[in-house]
Design an enzyme around this catalytic site. Structure first.
Site, short mmCIF file in Angstrom:
data_model
loop_
_atom_site.label_atom_id
_atom_site.label_comp_id
_atom_site.label_asym_id
_atom_site.label_seq_id
_atom_site.Cartn_x
_atom_site.Cartn_y
_atom_site.Cartn_z
N LYS A 15 28.32 66.70 65.72
CA LYS A 15 28.13 65.70 64.67
C LYS A 15 26.66 65.42 64.41
CE LYS A 15 32.60 63.71 64.30
NZ LYS A 15 33.51 62.60 64.23
N LYS B 187 38.45 73.11 62.98
CA LYS B 187 39.57 72.17 62.94
C LYS B 187 39.62 71.43 61.60
CE LYS B 187 37.99 67.71 64.59
NZ LYS B 187 38.64 66.44 64.57
N LYS C 7 38.26 65.12 58.78
CA LYS C 7 38.02 64.16 57.69
C LYS C 7 36.68 64.45 57.01
CE LYS C 7 40.10 60.19 60.10
NZ LYS C 7 39.56 60.01 61.45
N1 AQP Z 1 42.68 68.88 63.31
C1 AQP Z 1 43.34 68.10 64.15
N2 AQP Z 1 44.47 68.51 64.75
C2 AQP Z 1 45.16 67.70 65.62
N3 AQP Z 1 44.76 66.46 65.93
C3 AQP Z 1 43.62 66.00 65.36
N4 AQP Z 1 42.96 64.83 65.45
C4 AQP Z 1 41.86 64.87 64.66
N5 AQP Z 1 41.77 66.05 64.05
C5 AQP Z 1 42.85 66.78 64.46
C6 AQP Z 1 43.41 63.72 66.27
O1 AQP Z 1 43.56 62.58 65.43
C7 AQP Z 1 43.27 61.40 66.18
C8 AQP Z 1 42.35 60.50 65.43
O2 AQP Z 1 41.14 61.18 65.19
P1 AQP Z 1 39.80 60.37 64.92
O3 AQP Z 1 40.03 59.40 63.84
O4 AQP Z 1 39.30 59.82 66.20
O5 AQP Z 1 38.82 61.48 64.39
P2 AQP Z 1 38.31 62.81 65.02
O6 AQP Z 1 39.06 63.20 66.25
O7 AQP Z 1 36.84 62.72 65.14
O8 AQP Z 1 38.69 63.91 63.94
P3 AQP Z 1 38.75 63.80 62.37
O9 AQP Z 1 39.85 62.85 62.02
O10 AQP Z 1 38.90 65.10 61.73
O11 AQP Z 1 37.37 63.20 61.94
P4 AQP Z 1 35.93 63.92 61.88
O12 AQP Z 1 35.84 64.67 60.61
O13 AQP Z 1 35.01 62.76 61.91
O14 AQP Z 1 35.80 64.82 63.09
C9 AQP Z 1 42.69 61.87 67.53
O15 AQP Z 1 43.70 61.81 68.51
C10 AQP Z 1 42.33 63.30 67.26
O16 AQP Z 1 42.38 64.09 68.44
#
Ligand code: AQP
Length: 350
Positions: free
Chosen positions: A115, A207, A210
């Site tokens: 990040k 992956k 968001k």
């Molecule tokens: N691609 C994914 N496949 C399965 N699980 C996923 N999670 C996130 N991406 C995937 C799971 O969703 C939960 C909430 O995630 P978060 O809001 O903490 O965000 P994150 O893990 O940083 O991933 P995001 O949502 O894609 O955001 P960004 O773009 O900021 O990295 C967690 O349990 C996560 O494991």
């Protein structure tokens, strides 16, 4: 051995673009867990601000994640649903953990490296310390189980390291205050099911996320039927038909991803998907997947829209949940303060 009652905690960041990965990897698991465990589900708005958020969007996204929880079937009366910033104990315990965790541990966190990228010096201190706040989120309730996607595995391991070091560094004080041989549990990550790592629709090696700049990389929970079908039609694939055995998905990340999404949406194994669709071209499999995705996701999207029309109701759910969470967290913080040697109100009153 100290005995910890089973308790589930997990969180989702309100950073917009809530996607199918969040839904299948996390939220559907949350719904499942509430059948067998007491659960606390948190919209982690303090994590969200580790990168800048527009204040109006942050509030809107907090309500949107809450609506997704409720629409998916989380019961906020039987369990606890709230937004993190309403319970100050998360930040309070995170400070104690900042003093327990080591710089070297945080330096190894791959999510920070990804990040912060090349602009490490410009990243917020909060983004670096994110995992200690996450450990506090979990341990302020002394939660024993955390359902998460694969990407959070390293942070969960760090949370266990922090709990173990706290238990070790303060062992004498923990025992002297009647907490046995451990104050914090070594929380178990629950990373299971066919959807622990849903990949981008544009690149099967990244992956679904968001923050991906391409909207075509993800299906969001607010996409309508046309958008879902279009994104699946445009999803990157290879020219081969689907194999009939799992082995045939090796080195085919995009095919593997679409099969995994199908399996998770249908509630079947990937083997079963290949049994039914092995030999199909993507021109036939994609419309079947789009139909399944639309049928499964449309009722969730409709319920989210209905809930979001009444923000007062959503705010009421969050405030009620926060009131109950605050009580649980305060009991843990009294223990932490006793153990660390902070003078506090309960001692003064006692
Ligand atoms: N691609 C994914 N496949 C399965 N699980 C996923 N999670 C996130 N991406 C995937 C799971 O969703 C939960 C909430 O995630 P978060 O809001 O903490 O965000 P994150 O893990 O940083 O991933 P995001 O949502 O894609 O955001 P960004 O773009 O900021 O990295 C967690 O349990 C996560 O494991």
């Amino acid at each position: 051995m100290t005995d910890f009652s089973p308790l589930v905690f997990s969180g989702v960041q309100p950073t917009g673009n809530l996607h199918l990965g969040n839904y299948l990897g996390a939220i559907t698991r949350f719904v499942e867990m509430q059948k067998s465990h007491a659960c606390i589900y948190c919209v982690v708005d303090m994590h969200a601000i580790t990168v800048w958020q527009d204040p109006k969007e942050l509030a809107r996204n907090t309500r949107e994640v809450t609506a997704a929880f409720l629409a998916a079937g989380i019961d906020p009366a039987a369990h606890i649903v709230f937004n993190q910033s309403q319970v100050a104990a998360h930040a309070e315990l995170a400070w104690v953990f900042n003093c327990v965790a080591r710089m070297g541990w945080l330096n190894r966190m791959t999510q920070f490296k990804e990040k912060a990228g090349k602009h490490r010096e410009n990243a917020s201190v909060g983004l670096f310390a994110y995992p200690t706040l996450m450990a506090a989120d979990i341990l302020v309730y002394r939660a024993t189980h955390v359902p998460v996607g694969e990407d959070q595995k390293q942070h969960l391991e760090l949370s266990r390291d922090i709990a173990a070091k706290f238990n070790h560094d303060f062992a004498e004080s923990i025992a002297a205050h009647g907490f046995g041989d451990a104050f914090f549990p070594l929380t178990e990550p629950l990373i299971t099911g066919p959807a622990t790592r849903i990949m981008s629709l544009r690149d099967g090696t990244k992956k679904m996320s968001k923050s991906d700049p391409s909207d075509f990389s993800r299906i969001t929970l607010t996409d309508d039927a046309d958008a879902i079908a279009l994104k699946i039609r445009k999803a990157r694939t290879d020219p081969e038909p689907l194999p009939s055995e799992l082995d045939g998905l090796k080195e085919r990340p995009e095919a593997e991803n679409l099969v995994g999404i199908y399996a998770a949406l249908a509630g079947v194994t990937r083997e079963e998907v290949l049994r039914d669709h092995g030999g199909s071209q993507f021109s036939a499999f994609k419309p079947a997947l789009a139909d399944l995705a639309v049928t499964t996701m449309a009722p969730i999207a409709a319920e989210m829209r209905r809930l979001l029309e009444d923000p007062g109701h959503i705010d009421g759910v969050l405030t009620d949940g926060a009131d109950r969470a605050r009580g649980l967290a305060a009991a843990t913080m009294d223990g932490v303060k006793d153990i660390v040697g902070f003078i506090h109100r309960s001692i003064a009153a006692g």
